[in-house]
Write an enzyme that holds these catalytic residues in place. Structure first.
Site, PDB file in Angstrom:
ATOM      1  N   GLY A 170       4.621 -10.410   4.108  1.00 24.22           N
ATOM      2  CA  GLY A 170       5.385 -10.326   5.342  1.00 24.22           C
ATOM      3  C   GLY A 170       4.729 -11.093   6.494  1.00 24.22           C
ATOM      4  N   GLN A 196      -2.987 -12.307   7.722  1.00 25.55           N
ATOM      5  CA  GLN A 196      -3.184 -12.046   6.293  1.00 25.55           C
ATOM      6  C   GLN A 196      -2.532 -13.163   5.477  1.00 25.55           C
ATOM      7  OE1 GLN A 196      -2.791  -8.072   4.280  1.00 25.55           O
ATOM      8  NE2 GLN A 196      -0.777  -8.848   3.779  1.00 25.55           N
ATOM      9  N   MET A 227       0.842  -1.206   0.000  1.00 29.05           N
ATOM     10  CA  MET A 227       0.000   0.000   0.000  1.00 29.05           C
ATOM     11  C   MET A 227       0.877   1.256   0.000  1.00 29.05           C
ATOM     12  SD  MET A 227      -3.423  -0.936   2.036  1.00 29.05           S
ATOM     13  CE  MET A 227      -2.786  -0.808   3.697  1.00 29.05           C
ATOM     14  N   HIS A 263       9.302  -3.459   3.515  1.00 30.92           N
ATOM     15  CA  HIS A 263       8.809  -3.715   2.148  1.00 30.92           C
ATOM     16  C   HIS A 263       9.989  -4.056   1.228  1.00 30.92           C
ATOM     17  CE1 HIS A 263       5.577  -0.728   3.499  1.00 30.92           C
ATOM     18  NE2 HIS A 263       4.859  -1.768   3.128  1.00 30.92           N
ATOM     19  N   SER A 287       4.195   1.276   7.885  1.00 26.83           N
ATOM     20  CA  SER A 287       3.914   2.575   7.255  1.00 26.83           C
ATOM     21  C   SER A 287       3.260   3.512   8.258  1.00 26.83           C
ATOM     22  CB  SER A 287       2.989   2.389   6.056  1.00 26.83           C
ATOM     23  OG  SER A 287       3.565   1.487   5.144  1.00 26.83           O
ATOM     24  N   ARG A 288       2.504   2.936   9.195  1.00 26.42           N
ATOM     25  CA  ARG A 288       1.790   3.780  10.169  1.00 26.42           C
ATOM     26  C   ARG A 288       2.726   4.403  11.207  1.00 26.42           C
ATOM     27  NH1 ARG A 288      -2.055  -0.303   9.132  1.00 26.42           N
ATOM     28  NH2 ARG A 288      -4.086   0.526   8.525  1.00 26.42           N
TER      29      ARG A 288
HETATM   30  P1  AMP Z   1       1.447  -3.025   3.451  1.00 22.26           P
HETATM   31  O1  AMP Z   1       1.985  -1.965   2.545  1.00 22.26           O
HETATM   32  O2  AMP Z   1       1.362  -2.630   4.875  1.00 22.26           O
HETATM   33  O3  AMP Z   1       0.177  -3.640   2.907  1.00 22.26           O
HETATM   34  O4  AMP Z   1       2.525  -4.197   3.436  1.00 22.26           O
HETATM   35  C1  AMP Z   1       2.931  -4.808   2.229  1.00 22.26           C
HETATM   36  C2  AMP Z   1       3.680  -6.068   2.570  1.00 22.26           C
HETATM   37  O5  AMP Z   1       4.829  -5.758   3.338  1.00 22.26           O
HETATM   38  C3  AMP Z   1       2.824  -7.036   3.421  1.00 22.26           C
HETATM   39  O6  AMP Z   1       3.012  -8.364   2.942  1.00 22.26           O
HETATM   40  C4  AMP Z   1       3.395  -6.852   4.800  1.00 22.26           C
HETATM   41  O7  AMP Z   1       3.245  -7.982   5.635  1.00 22.26           O
HETATM   42  C5  AMP Z   1       4.859  -6.564   4.501  1.00 22.26           C
HETATM   43  N1  AMP Z   1       5.479  -5.868   5.627  1.00 22.26           N
HETATM   44  C6  AMP Z   1       4.952  -4.820   6.322  1.00 22.26           C
HETATM   45  N2  AMP Z   1       5.768  -4.471   7.348  1.00 22.26           N
HETATM   46  C7  AMP Z   1       6.825  -5.323   7.296  1.00 22.26           C
HETATM   47  C8  AMP Z   1       8.004  -5.469   8.094  1.00 22.26           C
HETATM   48  N3  AMP Z   1       8.249  -4.700   9.147  1.00 22.26           N
HETATM   49  N4  AMP Z   1       8.896  -6.437   7.744  1.00 22.26           N
HETATM   50  C9  AMP Z   1       8.649  -7.242   6.669  1.00 22.26           C
HETATM   51  N5  AMP Z   1       7.554  -7.142   5.887  1.00 22.26           N
HETATM   52  C10 AMP Z   1       6.647  -6.202   6.187  1.00 22.26           C
END
Ligand code: AMP
Length: 283
Positions: free
Chosen positions: A147, A153, A30, A37, A186-187
């Protein structure tokens, strides 16, 4: 690195790549990218010929309107990070391109969506399943990277892939953390500086939970973590669960399960943060 906004332009590009026998890796995101990421991108670059990342803040998976409005966006910076990491193509559609019409389909996952994130974010996993299915159809990836940070998820997507026979191999990548242990998210940019130290207490709680679990069992672990979080008034615990890391079923006793996950969701002011820790039980 190529940037695509329409599904058909992305599909045309990938058709050519696939016809010359290239393997394709997909990383759905996202945006508002961080090193977590990027670790997924790097894993794909190592294992595939073409790495595609999507950047789309999916309205369908937000059950809280304010959370959607406040979700950080930084496309230009994201593109620079992706290019540096060796990503070949970025798919960044508008909401209209992704959803020419509002999907009426509802995907249910039974028990997997009734606990933890599913329980507190009704409709969330339906939104996740629909966007991931669309991305799989557009990209037809050989491998897709997610992740462990979003453990539930991953379990949902594994079920989706099994039930709908998507021809894709899923890869679950470890959680990347800040120096103080806070899981990258991201938050995190929304956390005020003054609250940053207390945010690190979430990972501390999980580590404390792990030690207590191994020494004193499930009940004591739950009690200790709950007390630890409530000793920090800035934090409000939404849930803390000890589950089987694949089925997500609550485990009655440590000896019965080989791979457990300690899963936590906490509010820091109005920011919702999740984290988890895998614990291998060696009998
Ligand atoms: P998001 O943009 O939050 O939807 O995350 C995109 C992907 O990055 C998802 O598969 C998450 O699980 C993964 N992700 C988010 N935070 C982390 C992190 N700290 N370490 C590894 N992967 C992550």
């Amino acid at each position: 690195m190529e940037l695509f906004e329409s599904p058909s332009a992305l599909q045309n590009y990938l058709k050519k790549e696939r016809s010359s026998g290239k393997k394709i890796g997909l990383i759905p995101t996202m945006g508002a990218l961080h090193q977590g990421h990027i670790s997924l991108i790097e894993a794909s670059v190592l294992e595939n010929d073409v790495t595609v990342s999507s950047i789309f803040v999916n309205p369908l998976q937000f059950n809280n309107k304010k959370d959607l409005e406040l979700y950080p966006r930084s496309l230009e910076k994201d593109l620079i990070m992706l290019e540096k990491a060796g990503c070949n193509a970025v798919f960044s559609p508008s909401a209209e391109q992704m959803y020419p019409q509002q999907p009426s389909l509802k995907i249910h996952f039974g028990y997997l969506e009734e606990v933890m994130e599913g329980k507190f974010r009704p409709g969330h996993f339906n939104g996740v399943a629909i966007i991931v299915s669309k991305l799989f159809h557009f990209v037809l990836p050989d491998k897709a990277y997610f992740g462990q940070k979003d453990l539930q998820q991953f379990a949902i997507i594994r079920q989706l892939v099994q039930d709908l026979s998507f021809p894709v191999t899923l890869v679950c990548c470890p959680i990347l953390r800040e120096k103080d242990g806070l899981a990258m998210s991201s938050r995190n940019v929304r956390i005020p500086d003054k609250n940053r130290p207390v945010a690190a207490k979430i990972y501390e709680a999980l580590q404390l939970g792990q030690n207590t679990l191994l020494a004193q069992g499930i009940q004591e672990c739950k009690r200790t973590v709950t007390e630890f979080i409530s000793s920090h008034p800035e934090l409000q615990l939404e849930y803390f669960e000890i589950v089987d890391s694949e089925t997500l079923e609550a485990v009655p006793d440590v000896k019965q399960s080989r791979s457990l996950a300690l899963c936590i969701a906490v509010y820091l002011n109005e920011i919702r943060l999740i984290d988890n820790l895998l614990v291998k039980i060696l009998n």
